[in-house]
Design a protein around this motif. Structure first.
Motif, PDB file in Angstrom:
ATOM      1  N   ALA A   1       0.849  -1.203   0.000  1.00  0.00           N
ATOM      2  CA  ALA A   1       0.000   0.000   0.000  1.00  0.00           C
ATOM      3  C   ALA A   1       0.881   1.249   0.000  1.00  0.00           C
ATOM      4  O   ALA A   1       0.573   2.245  -0.664  1.00  0.00           O
ATOM      5  CB  ALA A   1      -0.910  -0.024   1.223  1.00  0.00           C
ATOM      6  N   ALA A   2       2.003   1.198   0.717  1.00  0.00           N
ATOM      7  CA  ALA A   2       2.895   2.366   0.796  1.00  0.00           C
ATOM      8  C   ALA A   2       3.405   2.752  -0.592  1.00  0.00           C
ATOM      9  O   ALA A   2       3.459   3.944  -0.933  1.00  0.00           O
ATOM     10  CB  ALA A   2       4.059   2.063   1.737  1.00  0.00           C
ATOM     11  N   SER A   3       3.773   1.763  -1.405  1.00  0.00           N
ATOM     12  CA  SER A   3       4.329   2.081  -2.739  1.00  0.00           C
ATOM     13  C   SER A   3       3.258   2.695  -3.649  1.00  0.00           C
ATOM     14  O   SER A   3       3.552   3.581  -4.453  1.00  0.00           O
ATOM     15  CB  SER A   3       4.919   0.823  -3.394  1.00  0.00           C
ATOM     16  N   VAL A   4       2.013   2.252  -3.500  1.00  0.00           N
ATOM     17  CA  VAL A   4       0.921   2.789  -4.328  1.00  0.00           C
ATOM     18  C   VAL A   4       0.653   4.251  -3.969  1.00  0.00           C
ATOM     19  O   VAL A   4       0.529   5.127  -4.840  1.00  0.00           O
ATOM     20  CB  VAL A   4      -0.363   1.936  -4.146  1.00  0.00           C
ATOM     21  N   VAL A   5       0.586   4.516  -2.676  1.00  0.00           N
ATOM     22  CA  VAL A   5       0.281   5.883  -2.214  1.00  0.00           C
ATOM     23  C   VAL A   5       1.422   6.829  -2.575  1.00  0.00           C
ATOM     24  O   VAL A   5       1.183   7.981  -2.984  1.00  0.00           O
ATOM     25  CB  VAL A   5      -0.008   5.865  -0.694  1.00  0.00           C
ATOM     26  N   ASP A   6       2.638   6.353  -2.460  1.00  0.00           N
ATOM     27  CA  ASP A   6       3.808   7.150  -2.830  1.00  0.00           C
ATOM     28  C   ASP A   6       3.680   7.618  -4.291  1.00  0.00           C
ATOM     29  O   ASP A   6       3.837   8.813  -4.603  1.00  0.00           O
ATOM     30  CB  ASP A   6       5.045   6.263  -2.655  1.00  0.00           C
ATOM     31  N   GLN A   7       3.345   6.697  -5.178  1.00  0.00           N
ATOM     32  CA  GLN A   7       3.212   7.055  -6.605  1.00  0.00           C
ATOM     33  C   GLN A   7       1.989   7.938  -6.844  1.00  0.00           C
ATOM     34  O   GLN A   7       2.003   8.830  -7.699  1.00  0.00           O
ATOM     35  CB  GLN A   7       3.110   5.783  -7.447  1.00  0.00           C
ATOM     36  N   ALA A   8       0.915   7.686  -6.067  1.00  0.00           N
ATOM     37  CA  ALA A   8      -0.318   8.467  -6.248  1.00  0.00           C
ATOM     38  C   ALA A   8      -0.081   9.935  -5.906  1.00  0.00           C
ATOM     39  O   ALA A   8      -0.483  10.838  -6.661  1.00  0.00           O
ATOM     40  CB  ALA A   8      -1.440   7.884  -5.390  1.00  0.00           C
ATOM     41  N   TYR A   9       0.575  10.202  -4.785  1.00  0.00           N
ATOM     42  CA  TYR A   9       0.835  11.595  -4.394  1.00  0.00           C
ATOM     43  C   TYR A   9       1.807  12.267  -5.362  1.00  0.00           C
ATOM     44  O   TYR A   9       1.612  13.429  -5.738  1.00  0.00           O
ATOM     45  CB  TYR A   9       1.353  11.669  -2.953  1.00  0.00           C
ATOM     46  N   ASP A  10       2.846  11.535  -5.777  1.00  0.00           N
ATOM     47  CA  ASP A  10       3.765  12.131  -6.765  1.00  0.00           C
ATOM     48  C   ASP A  10       2.993  12.491  -8.039  1.00  0.00           C
ATOM     49  O   ASP A  10       3.154  13.579  -8.594  1.00  0.00           O
ATOM     50  CB  ASP A  10       4.898  11.153  -7.115  1.00  0.00           C
ATOM     51  N   GLY A  11       2.143  11.562  -8.489  1.00  0.00           N
ATOM     52  CA  GLY A  11       1.384  11.791  -9.721  1.00  0.00           C
ATOM     53  C   GLY A  11       0.448  12.982  -9.591  1.00  0.00           C
ATOM     54  O   GLY A  11       0.360  13.832 -10.482  1.00  0.00           O
ATOM     55  N   LEU A  12      -0.231  13.074  -8.450  1.00  0.00           N
ATOM     56  CA  LEU A  12      -1.161  14.197  -8.245  1.00  0.00           C
ATOM     57  C   LEU A  12      -0.428  15.530  -8.349  1.00  0.00           C
ATOM     58  O   LEU A  12      -0.859  16.436  -9.056  1.00  0.00           O
ATOM     59  CB  LEU A  12      -1.832  14.094  -6.874  1.00  0.00           C
ATOM     60  N   VAL A  13       0.691  15.644  -7.629  1.00  0.00           N
ATOM     61  CA  VAL A  13       1.414  16.928  -7.606  1.00  0.00           C
ATOM     62  C   VAL A  13       1.929  17.263  -9.011  1.00  0.00           C
ATOM     63  O   VAL A  13       1.944  18.428  -9.417  1.00  0.00           O
ATOM     64  CB  VAL A  13       2.569  16.875  -6.578  1.00  0.00           C
ATOM     65  N   GLN A  14       2.318  16.239  -9.757  1.00  0.00           N
ATOM     66  CA  GLN A  14       2.838  16.479 -11.108  1.00  0.00           C
ATOM     67  C   GLN A  14       1.719  16.659 -12.149  1.00  0.00           C
ATOM     68  O   GLN A  14       1.982  16.843 -13.327  1.00  0.00           O
ATOM     69  CB  GLN A  14       3.747  15.303 -11.516  1.00  0.00           C
ATOM     70  N   GLY A  15       0.467  16.568 -11.690  1.00  0.00           N
ATOM     71  CA  GLY A  15      -0.660  16.790 -12.593  1.00  0.00           C
ATOM     72  C   GLY A  15      -0.974  15.603 -13.502  1.00  0.00           C
ATOM     73  O   GLY A  15      -1.614  15.765 -14.545  1.00  0.00           O
ATOM     74  N   ALA A  16      -0.542  14.391 -13.090  1.00  0.00           N
ATOM     75  CA  ALA A  16      -0.801  13.206 -13.914  1.00  0.00           C
ATOM     76  C   ALA A  16      -2.307  12.916 -13.977  1.00  0.00           C
ATOM     77  O   ALA A  16      -2.997  12.992 -12.960  1.00  0.00           O
ATOM     78  CB  ALA A  16      -0.075  12.002 -13.334  1.00  0.00           C
ATOM     79  N   PHE A  17      -2.792  12.601 -15.171  1.00  0.00           N
ATOM     80  CA  PHE A  17      -4.197  12.190 -15.296  1.00  0.00           C
ATOM     81  C   PHE A  17      -4.400  10.817 -14.652  1.00  0.00           C
ATOM     82  O   PHE A  17      -5.437  10.523 -14.087  1.00  0.00           O
ATOM     83  CB  PHE A  17      -4.594  12.101 -16.774  1.00  0.00           C
ATOM     84  N   GLU A  18      -3.374   9.980 -14.808  1.00  0.00           N
ATOM     85  CA  GLU A  18      -3.510   8.593 -14.354  1.00  0.00           C
ATOM     86  C   GLU A  18      -2.181   8.135 -13.763  1.00  0.00           C
ATOM     87  O   GLU A  18      -1.120   8.441 -14.308  1.00  0.00           O
ATOM     88  CB  GLU A  18      -3.832   7.728 -15.573  1.00  0.00           C
ATOM     89  N   VAL A  19      -2.252   7.393 -12.666  1.00  0.00           N
ATOM     90  CA  VAL A  19      -1.057   6.777 -12.083  1.00  0.00           C
ATOM     91  C   VAL A  19      -1.210   5.269 -12.236  1.00  0.00           C
ATOM     92  O   VAL A  19      -2.192   4.691 -11.772  1.00  0.00           O
ATOM     93  CB  VAL A  19      -0.922   7.159 -10.588  1.00  0.00           C
ATOM     94  N   LEU A  20      -0.245   4.664 -12.913  1.00  0.00           N
ATOM     95  CA  LEU A  20      -0.243   3.202 -13.084  1.00  0.00           C
ATOM     96  C   LEU A  20       0.738   2.676 -12.040  1.00  0.00           C
ATOM     97  O   LEU A  20       1.948   2.804 -12.198  1.00  0.00           O
ATOM     98  CB  LEU A  20       0.203   2.830 -14.494  1.00  0.00           C
ATOM     99  N   ALA A  21       0.206   2.066 -10.968  1.00  0.00           N
ATOM    100  CA  ALA A  21       1.023   1.898  -9.763  1.00  0.00           C
ATOM    101  C   ALA A  21       1.652   0.520  -9.603  1.00  0.00           C
ATOM    102  O   ALA A  21       2.216   0.231  -8.539  1.00  0.00           O
ATOM    103  CB  ALA A  21       0.189   2.252  -8.534  1.00  0.00           C
ATOM    104  N   ASP A  22       1.559  -0.328 -10.615  1.00  0.00           N
ATOM    105  CA  ASP A  22       2.299  -1.596 -10.544  1.00  0.00           C
ATOM    106  C   ASP A  22       2.596  -2.099 -11.964  1.00  0.00           C
ATOM    107  O   ASP A  22       2.097  -1.549 -12.948  1.00  0.00           O
ATOM    108  CB  ASP A  22       1.549  -2.660  -9.719  1.00  0.00           C
ATOM    109  N   ASP A  23       3.434  -3.146 -12.047  1.00  0.00           N
ATOM    110  CA  ASP A  23       3.866  -3.643 -13.366  1.00  0.00           C
ATOM    111  C   ASP A  23       2.685  -4.145 -14.196  1.00  0.00           C
ATOM    112  O   ASP A  23       2.631  -3.931 -15.405  1.00  0.00           O
ATOM    113  CB  ASP A  23       4.893  -4.774 -13.192  1.00  0.00           C
TER     114      ASP A  23
END
Ligand SMILES: NC(=O)c1ccc[n+]([C@@H]2O[C@H](COP(=O)([O-])OP(=O)(O)OC[C@H]3O[C@@H](n4cnc5c(N)ncnc54)[C@H](OP(=O)(O)O)[C@@H]3O)[C@@H](O)[C@H]2O)c1
Length: 253
Positions: free
Chosen positions: A192-214
């Protein structure tokens, strides 16, 4: 380096455990000033920066009340959802089970987005994270998958509609995550930690979508092919998944 959330006020639904708890803790680690940790029954956090707030997605009055109280929010994390074990067939599934799932995963999440859109707008726009699922893109025989596909579509529509108020909307797509929701599946999962880490980075960078695993990145990369090719690939992948599950449960009895 992790993107910062300095000075921001965050509201998380389904905050008591799993991804929700990670959204609460990592918001503070990234500099958020305050986090509304909402749940049907809020827990004690022992941290004055975390404000417990009752919010049941299926209760319109409860969602409206939360939006009246949390007027300082500039980031909403639409995280809560249900995935009941009796949801096993789209062709023969009980309509009541389907409705219950949609009531939370689609109508409930949309209700939160609609209730907080004016709050976000009043606070300069801010952001909305909708936690979706790779299930939205898989031919899984579940109402859960259908509800996530519906919310994926609504997420894309909200992005366009809320952009007028300067609100960014980020959808998070991920396969198996190690939380209570997936506990019945004995197979590889990301944290869960790795997913949230990518989600917050994506939000701040304005990503439309975060693909959080392989798996999510792999399947997204194949979506420009024909439906037949994609379907053949996904059916083979899911067959291997179900074979693995059957073997694991047989060897554990
Ligand atoms: N785990 C996975 O493999 C996986 C994969 C892809 C996507 N996701 C998504 O990740 C998100 C978080 O799930 P999770 O894995 O962290 O599972 P989880 O630990 O089961 O968390 C789900 C949360 O949703 C809350 N919830 C359920 N119904 C609610 C309602 N009516 N009102 C308010 N809260 C409600 C639950 O609260 P209570 O404590 O009150 O029950 C729980 O805290 C979900 O959107 C899920 O679909 C999970």
């Amino acid at each position: 380096m992790a993107e910062r959330l300095d000075g921001r006020t965050v509201l998380v639904t389904g905050a008591n455990g799993g991804l929700g708890e990670q959204f609460v803790r990592q918001a503070l680690e990234r500099g958020a000033t305050k986090v509304y940790a909402t749940a049907r029954t809020p827990r004690e956090w022992g941290d004055e920066r975390i404000v417990g707030l009752p919010l049941d997605l299926t209760d319109p009055a409860s969602v409206a009340r939360a939006a009246e109280v949390a007027t300082d929010v500039d980031l909403v994390v639409n995280n809560a959802a249900v995935a009941p074990a009796d949801d096993v067939s789209v062709a023969t599934g009980d309509e009541e089970v389907t409705r219950r799932i949609f009531e939370t995963n689609y109508f409930g999440n949309l209700r939160v987005a609609k209730a907080f859109a004016p709050v976000l707008a009043a606070n300069g726009g801010g952001g909305l994270i909708n936690v979706l699922s790779l299930a939205a893109w898989l031919p899984l025989p579940t109402a859960y998958a259908a509800s996530k596909a519906a919310m994926w579509s609504a997420t894309n529509a909200l992005r366009g509609e809320l952009s007028a108020a300067n609100t960014t909307v980020t959808g998070v797509i991920v396969g198996m995550v190690d939380t209570a929701m997936s506990a019945r599946f004995d197979m590889p999962k990301v944290s869960a930690a790795s997913v949230v880490d990518q989600a917050y980075d994506g939000l701040v960078q304005g990503a439309f979508e975060v693909l959080a695993d392989d798996d999510s990145r792999d399947i997204k990369s194949r979506m420009s092919g024909t439906a037949e090719d994609l379907s053949a690939y996904l059916v083979a992948k899911l067959t291997a998944f179900y074979d693995n599950l059957a073997e694991t449960s047989a060897s554990s009895v």
